[in-house]
Write a protein that holds these residues in place. Structure first.
Motif, PDB file in Angstrom:
ATOM      1  N   GLY A  66       0.798  -1.217   0.000  1.00  0.00           N
ATOM      2  CA  GLY A  66       0.000   0.000   0.000  1.00  0.00           C
ATOM      3  C   GLY A  66       0.826   1.259   0.000  1.00  0.00           C
ATOM      4  N   ALA A  67       2.138   1.127   0.203  1.00  0.00           N
ATOM      5  CA  ALA A  67       3.022   2.292   0.288  1.00  0.00           C
ATOM      6  C   ALA A  67       3.869   2.481  -0.961  1.00  0.00           C
ATOM      7  N   LEU A  68       3.430   1.917  -2.090  1.00  0.00           N
ATOM      8  CA  LEU A  68       4.219   2.025  -3.307  1.00  0.00           C
ATOM      9  C   LEU A  68       4.554   3.473  -3.646  1.00  0.00           C
ATOM     10  N   GLU A  69       3.568   4.338  -3.533  1.00  0.00           N
ATOM     11  CA  GLU A  69       3.782   5.744  -3.880  1.00  0.00           C
ATOM     12  C   GLU A  69       4.824   6.391  -2.966  1.00  0.00           C
ATOM     13  N   SER A  70       4.860   5.953  -1.700  1.00  0.00           N
ATOM     14  CA  SER A  70       5.863   6.468  -0.772  1.00  0.00           C
ATOM     15  C   SER A  70       7.259   6.017  -1.172  1.00  0.00           C
ATOM     16  N   SER A  89      -0.223  -4.445 -15.530  1.00  0.00           N
ATOM     17  CA  SER A  89      -0.162  -4.665 -14.087  1.00  0.00           C
ATOM     18  C   SER A  89      -0.679  -3.438 -13.335  1.00  0.00           C
ATOM     19  N   LYS A  90      -1.639  -3.650 -12.445  1.00  0.00           N
ATOM     20  CA  LYS A  90      -2.194  -2.534 -11.681  1.00  0.00           C
ATOM     21  C   LYS A  90      -1.132  -1.855 -10.826  1.00  0.00           C
ATOM     22  N   ASN A  91      -0.251  -2.643 -10.201  1.00  0.00           N
ATOM     23  CA  ASN A  91       0.777  -2.050  -9.349  1.00  0.00           C
ATOM     24  C   ASN A  91       1.836  -1.321 -10.174  1.00  0.00           C
ATOM     25  N   CYS A  92       2.172  -1.870 -11.335  1.00  0.00           N
ATOM     26  CA  CYS A  92       3.119  -1.171 -12.206  1.00  0.00           C
ATOM     27  C   CYS A  92       2.534   0.159 -12.667  1.00  0.00           C
ATOM     28  N   LEU A  93       1.244   0.162 -12.982  1.00  0.00           N
ATOM     29  CA  LEU A  93       0.600   1.417 -13.390  1.00  0.00           C
ATOM     30  C   LEU A  93       0.584   2.411 -12.234  1.00  0.00           C
ATOM     31  N   ARG A  94       0.428   1.930 -11.007  1.00  0.00           N
ATOM     32  CA  ARG A  94       0.527   2.830  -9.844  1.00  0.00           C
ATOM     33  C   ARG A  94       1.903   3.473  -9.782  1.00  0.00           C
ATOM     34  N   GLU A  95       2.940   2.652 -10.009  1.00  0.00           N
ATOM     35  CA  GLU A  95       4.306   3.167  -9.959  1.00  0.00           C
ATOM     36  C   GLU A  95       4.567   4.163 -11.083  1.00  0.00           C
ATOM     37  N   LEU A 100       5.335   9.822 -12.659  1.00  0.00           N
ATOM     38  CA  LEU A 100       5.033  10.962 -13.527  1.00  0.00           C
ATOM     39  C   LEU A 100       4.476  12.136 -12.729  1.00  0.00           C
ATOM     40  N   GLU A 101       3.578  11.856 -11.798  1.00  0.00           N
ATOM     41  CA  GLU A 101       2.994  12.921 -10.982  1.00  0.00           C
ATOM     42  C   GLU A 101       4.040  13.631 -10.139  1.00  0.00           C
TER      43      GLU A 101
END
Length: 285
Positions: A66-70, A89-95, A100-101
Motif C-alpha cells: 500500500g506504500a508504493l507511492e511512498s 499490471s495494476k501495481n506497475c501502473l501505480r508506480e 510521472l505525478e
C-alpha cells in the motif's frame, strides 16, 4: 578483483549522492512474470559496478504494497523495465503514474528478446494505456536496450549508470557523464593481424549492408560481393534474418563454403524493424 565503473575523465570512481529526503538511488519498476530475473541482475550488477549504490527491489525492500507511492517518492530515479504485460499490471501502473505525478527522473529499459517477454518499442507502447503513452514514450527519457551477453550487458549497465548519476546532486546539470569499466572491450583498439576479406553473397539478403558496416568500423576488413565464392575470401558472412533462406542459392553456397573449410561468421539480426527473428526460428522445419 571485480572492476568498478570509473569516470572517463579522471579514471576515478564516481561519487554517489542523494538529494535530501531520498533513500534509494534507483527504483526498479517491473512485472514479475517477464521482468523479475532481469531487474534482479540489474540490481546485483549495479551493486558491483557502483559499490555504494542503493537500489530498491520489491523482493528485498517492499514491506507494504500500500506504500508504493511512498517508495517512489523516496527514490531518486525510477527505472521502468518494459516487457510484455508491464502496462497491464495494476501495481506497475501505480508506480508509473506516481513517478510521472512526482516528476521523477525516469530510465526506460527495453526487454528486446521475444523469448524473455520482450518486443519492439512499438509493440510495448501499444500495451501502454493511451493516456500514458505520450508521458512515457515521447519525453526523450533515456532508453536502454537490455542485453544478456556479458560484454553487451556491460554497455547496458553503463548507460543506466550514466542516466542515474547525472540526476545526483554531484553531477546535476550535466547532460552526459562518460564512464568506463577497466578492461572493457570497447576501450581496447581492435585490429586484425592480417587482411580479412568477407564474402557477402548477393543471395544473403542484408549481408552486404552488414559487411560494409564492419568494413567501415574496422581497418583491415574488405568486402567481396561476388555471386559465387571468391578465391580471395578469408571468411563468409552469414547474415541471419527473417529473409535469410528465401533465396535457394544461399543453402548451396553454405554447403560449398563448409566443404572448402572457409570460416563462416554468423551475424544474428535482433532488430525486428530489420527483419530480426528469434534465433530458434532457424531450427524450425
Amino acid at each position: 578483483r571485480i572492476p568498478t565503473i570509473r569516470l572517463a575523465s579522471t579514471n576515478q570512481q564516481p561519487e554517489l549522492t542523494l538529494h535530501k529526503g531520498q533513500t534509494w538511488h534507483l527504483f526498479n519498476s517491473h512485472i514479475w512474470s517477464t521482468g523479475q530475473d532481469a531487474v534482479a541482475v540489474i540490481k546485483s550488477e549495479m551493486q558491483l559496478l557502483l559499490p555504494s549504490i542503493r537500489v530498491f527491489l520489491d523482493v528485498d525492500d517492499l514491506d507494504d504494497i500500500g506504500a508504493l507511492e511512498s517508495y517512489i517518492g523516496r527514490s531518486q530515479v525510477i527505472l521502468f523495465f518494459l516487457s510484455k504485460g508491464y502496462f497491464r499490471s495494476k501495481n506497475c501502473l501505480r508506480e508509473i503514474r506516481s513517478s510521472l505525478e512526482k516528476g521523477k527522473p525516469i530510465i526506460l529499459v527495453q526487454e528486446a528478446d521475444p523469448a524473455k517477454g520482450g518486443g519492439s518499442i512499438e509493440e510495448l507502447r501499444a500495451e501502454c494505456p493511451a493516456e500514458l503513452q505520450p508521458a512515457v514514450f515521447d519525453q526523450l527519457f533515456p532508453l536502454v536496450v537490455w542485453m544478456r551477453i556479458e560484454e553487451f550487458q556491460r554497455v547496458s549497465l553503463k548507460m543506466i549508470s550514466e542516466a542515474l548519476l547525472v540526476q545526483t546532486p554531484t553531477y546535476a546539470g550535466l547532460r552526459s557523464l562518460p564512464l568506463t569499466i577497466p578492461g572493457e572491450v570497447q576501450g581496447q583498439n581492435l585490429v586484425f593481424a592480417k587482411q580479412v576479406v568477407l564474402w557477402a553473397s548477393p543471395a544473403n539478403q542484408g549481408a552486404r549492408r552488414m559487411a560494409n558496416e564492419l568494413a567501415a568500423s574496422f581497418p583491415g576488413v574488405a568486402v567481396d560481393n561476388a555471386a559465387e565464392m571468391p578465391e580471395r575470401a578469408t571468411h563468409m558472412l552469414l547474415y541471419l534474418c527473417e529473409e535469410s533462406w528465401s533465396d535457394d542459392r544461399l543453402a548451396e553456397q553454405v554447403k560449398q563454403v563448409r566443404e572448402a573449410r572457409l570460416p563462416i561468421v554468423m551475424a544474428h539480426e535482433n532488430d525486428t524493424e530489420r527483419g530480426g527473428v528469434p534465433f530458434s526460428r532457424f531450427f524450425e522445419t
